[in-house]
Scaffold this motif. Structure first.
Motif, PDB file in Angstrom:
ATOM      1  N   SER A  18      -1.653 -99.027  17.005  1.00 39.17           N
ATOM      2  CA  SER A  18      -1.397-100.014  15.953  1.00 39.17           C
ATOM      3  C   SER A  18      -0.103 -99.733  15.218  1.00 39.17           C
ATOM      4  O   SER A  18       0.578-100.655  14.788  1.00 39.17           O
ATOM      5  N   ASN A  19       0.298 -98.441  15.084  1.00 39.54           N
ATOM      6  CA  ASN A  19       1.522 -98.191  14.315  1.00 39.54           C
ATOM      7  C   ASN A  19       2.773 -98.251  15.185  1.00 39.54           C
ATOM      8  O   ASN A  19       3.849 -98.530  14.698  1.00 39.54           O
ATOM      9  N   THR A  45       5.639-102.535  19.984  1.00 40.32           N
ATOM     10  CA  THR A  45       5.215-102.978  21.302  1.00 40.32           C
ATOM     11  C   THR A  45       6.279-102.624  22.317  1.00 40.32           C
ATOM     12  O   THR A  45       7.466-102.679  22.037  1.00 40.32           O
ATOM     13  N   ILE A  63      -3.843-105.427  18.033  1.00 44.38           N
ATOM     14  CA  ILE A  63      -4.069-106.170  16.798  1.00 44.38           C
ATOM     15  C   ILE A  63      -3.080-107.342  16.683  1.00 44.38           C
ATOM     16  O   ILE A  63      -1.934-107.235  17.111  1.00 44.38           O
ATOM     17  N   PRO A  64      -3.528-108.471  16.094  1.00 47.06           N
ATOM     18  CA  PRO A  64      -2.681-109.666  16.056  1.00 47.06           C
ATOM     19  C   PRO A  64      -1.389-109.475  15.277  1.00 47.06           C
ATOM     20  O   PRO A  64      -0.385-110.119  15.588  1.00 47.06           O
ATOM     21  N   GLU A  65      -1.372-108.554  14.280  1.00 43.41           N
ATOM     22  CA  GLU A  65      -0.145-108.372  13.504  1.00 43.41           C
ATOM     23  C   GLU A  65       0.982-107.855  14.395  1.00 43.41           C
ATOM     24  O   GLU A  65       2.147-108.183  14.191  1.00 43.41           O
ATOM     25  N   ALA A  66       0.648-107.010  15.383  1.00 41.01           N
ATOM     26  CA  ALA A  66       1.691-106.405  16.196  1.00 41.01           C
ATOM     27  C   ALA A  66       2.006-107.241  17.431  1.00 41.01           C
ATOM     28  O   ALA A  66       3.146-107.267  17.878  1.00 41.01           O
ATOM     29  N   TYR A  67       0.997-107.912  18.004  1.00 44.88           N
ATOM     30  CA  TYR A  67       1.221-108.532  19.313  1.00 44.88           C
ATOM     31  C   TYR A  67       1.342-110.053  19.273  1.00 44.88           C
ATOM     32  O   TYR A  67       1.777-110.650  20.240  1.00 44.88           O
ATOM     33  N   ASN A  68       0.916-110.694  18.172  1.00 45.37           N
ATOM     34  CA  ASN A  68       1.067-112.152  18.008  1.00 45.37           C
ATOM     35  C   ASN A  68       0.566-112.956  19.189  1.00 45.37           C
ATOM     36  O   ASN A  68       1.267-113.800  19.739  1.00 45.37           O
ATOM     37  N   GLN A 121      -1.976-115.037  19.058  1.00 40.79           N
ATOM     38  CA  GLN A 121      -2.858-116.137  18.657  1.00 40.79           C
ATOM     39  C   GLN A 121      -2.522-117.460  19.347  1.00 40.79           C
ATOM     40  O   GLN A 121      -3.399-118.127  19.875  1.00 40.79           O
ATOM     41  N   THR A 141      -8.966-115.483  11.880  1.00 38.89           N
ATOM     42  CA  THR A 141      -9.286-115.277  10.475  1.00 38.89           C
ATOM     43  C   THR A 141     -10.792-115.072  10.367  1.00 38.89           C
ATOM     44  O   THR A 141     -11.524-115.231  11.335  1.00 38.89           O
TER      45      THR A 141
END
Lengths: 501, 104
Positions: free
Chosen positions: A201-202, A205, A269-274, A276, A323
């Motif tokens: 996560s940190n 990518t 996680i969606p914040e890093a890989y987008n 959606q 969400t």
């Protein structure tokens, strides 16, 4: 060893041949059927204790020794796992009751119940697993037993052909996931979900992690029948015996959806890989193709299989919103779709049991001869169509409103939600056509011969039909159950903290 | 000593060969072999990563995972070949294009 729920299923599966042998000795052939039903009841009862523990402690970790953790097998059970497992075992129980009469014309019942018990054990193991090692073993138990169950009636051509197609496509998906696991292992040196989450996560990518993400989406997408990879489903689900179709359509594809949820929300996680928007495009494609193809079918079970693809589109759309509300809707729809689709497949099995036909032209008007089954079929079809006082309405509109809600951030979500609304309205067309053909038309020569289904088949269908109405009228406790599951899957920090202190 | 990259390149080549085999071949047995080739690519990845992770140390997790994965691969092959035998009895051929009652 692997939590009591899974242990009981394994023990009952291993002892089933002995029970079958005793049954033939004492001239009571139904003994193995009752044995399997007893196994499911005990398993569901023991699952309740795990549910009670989860309600207080939130996460339960089972492993050999804490010191060995990054490299040992782990079960990490949270609210989502218990939610999924309760659906799997419950539908398994109803299927087992249904099979007492439905499978009586088949031979090889000992094998049938071993495979059924092992398939449910595999699915429960998949949702309880805390690392990819355990996950993969239970995943393959589930897959291999379902291949054999699809090809169960090996004397006919259709199950053999569909079973082979299912085996090739689905195991291609499994080995792609295996390759993705090997890449993840090479990047981090562990297969534990929590350690993977904390080390991926940190970091930024890179090419390898994106390749792993793509392989995971394709691999689990094949099992969850996302559209470019869906073509095995409309063959495999109708070819299986109807009780197994209810299991496959109701819960086995949900294991694929679960695997997507878990890996996409915790590891990638969606914040890093987008991911959606891409997943949402796949979801929209899935629902549109499923609904369009369902309109063209003449075979009842094939129509229901295509409608399963469309409904999986709604679930994946709920996941892609990512969400809290979207996931609550998606997880709630997992439960509702399991209930509705199992009901419809069990009803179509009752028609098949009565007149040995799946063709809609021949089945016309059969609801007039089999009144109870017909009424339950109508309830299930209306629920799938999203008619307000039934359960399909609740979850479909929850997903829709979650999509509109997120639209204020990115306008593209308005378009996706609009397409989903169009799909829901469009799908009402063929469900009403189905009801009109089966219930209102004049009975044909074949459907005049039909007799009402026996009690052991009516009972599970009745329970499911009542659940459709109850969840629709009084959704409160069920929504809070699924929202606790959604909260658990979104709370990555808590999931990681239970393993890494 | 051979570097890690050679193993990775080999396993990716194996992966591509497996996908090619699944996409192009039409013999039932060859399709099953294609799946086995991809499984072996993943197994080779695991083994090479476990050997190169730390100097003088081999990770037991990857070794045990590979053993399990070989066993599971054998199960899939067994089920696949069984279904292929039954298909052969129905159709007298192993060509999947002849299994055309359902659309592939």
């Amino acid at each position: 060893m692997f939590t009591e729920t899974i242990d009981i299923l394994f023990i009952f599966a291993v002892l089933a041949p002995i029970v079958y042998w005793i049954g033939t000795k004492v001239n009571f052939n139904k003994l193995v059927d009752l044995w399997a039903t007893l196994g499911f009841i005990l398993s569901l009862y023991l699952l309740y204790f795990i549910y009670e523990i989860i309600k207080i402690k939130e996460i339960m970790v089972i492993t050999i020794a804490k010191g060995l953790l990054p490299i040992s097998w782990t079960f990490e059970i949270d609210a989502l796992g218990v939610f999924m497992a309760s659906i799997f075992v419950f539908i398994g129980l109803l299927t087992s009751i249904y099979s007492i009469r439905y499978m009586e014309r088949d031979t090889g019942l000992a094998e049938y119940y071993i495979l059924l018990l092992l398939m449910v054990a595999g699915m429960v193991g998949v949702v309880f697993a805390g690392d990819f090692f355990t996950f993969f073993i239970f995943w393959e138990i589930m897959c291999i037993t379902s291949y054999v169950l699809v090809a169960f009636r090996k004397e006919e051509w259709e199950p053999v052909e569909a079973g082979f197609k299912y085996l090739i496509m689905s195991s291609t998906g499994s080995v792609m996931v295996l390759f993705a696991m090997s890449i993840l292992y090479g990047m981090t040196g562990t297969l534990n979900f929590a350690y993977l989450a904390s080390s991926l996560s940190n970091g930024a990518t890179n090419l390898w992690s994106v390749l792993a993400l793509a392989l995971v989406v394709i691999g689990f997408g094949i099992k969850a029948s996302i559209v470019p990879m869906h073509s095995w489903l409309p063959d495999a689900h109708p070819a299986a015996p109807s009780s197994i179709s209810a299991m496959l359509s109701g819960v086995v594809i949900k294991a694929g959806a679960y695997a997507l949820m878990r890996s996409l929300l915790i590891i990638f996680i969606p914040e890093a890989y987008n991911w959606q928007v891409i997943v949402a495009v796949l979801a929209v494609l899935t629902m549109s193709v499923g609904n369009l193809m369902a309109l063209l079918q003449k075979d009842l079970k094939r129509l229901l299989a295509f409608s399963s693809i469309a409904q999986m589109g709604y679930i994946i759309f709920g996941l892609s919103i990512a969400t809290f509300f979207g996931l609550t809707g998606g997880i709630f729809h997992v439960m509702n779709h399991a209930i509705m689709k199992s009901l419809l497949f069990l009803c179509s099995g009752a028609f098949l049991y009565a007149v040995e036909s799946r063709n809609l032209d021949e089945l016309a008007g059969i609801g007039r001869k089999m009144k109870l089954t017909g009424v339950m079929f109508t309830i299930g079809a209306l629920a799938l169509a999203g008619v307000p006082p039934l359960n399909g309405f609740q979850s479909e509109y929850m997903i829709l409103f979650a999509g509109i809600d997120i639209g204020s951030m990115n306008t593209i979500w308005y378009i996706f939600s609009a397409i989903m609304l169009l799909n829901i309205l469009f799908s009402v067309g063929y469900y009403l056509r189905l009801i009109q053909i089966l219930m209102l038309k004049e009975p044909t020569k074949i459907s005049l011969k039909a007799k009402e289904a026996p009690l052991a088949m009516l009972l599970p269908m009745g329970i499911l039909a009542i659940l459709c109405i109850v969840i629709g009228v009084y959704p409160g406790p069920f929504v809070s159950y699924s929202s606790s599951a959604a909260k658990a899957v979104l709370d990555v920090g808590q999931y990681v903290a239970a393993i890494i202190r | 000593m051979i570097g890690l990259n050679f193993y990775l390149i080999t396993s990716i080549i194996l992966f591509i060969i497996g996908i090619y085999c699944l996409a192009v071949k039409r013999n039932m047995i060859r399709l099953i072999i294609g799946i086995e080739i991809i499984t072996n690519a993943a197994n080779l990845n695991f083994i090479s990563f476990s050997a190169y992770a730390k100097e003088g140390f081999v990770d037991p997790l990857a070794r045990s995972f590979v053993i399990m994965s070989i066993i599971i691969g054998a199960c899939i092959v067994a089920v696949g070949l069984t279904i292929a035998v039954f298909a052969y009895r129905h159709y007298d051929t192993l060509d999947v294009r002849k299994l055309s009652k359902l659309r592939w």
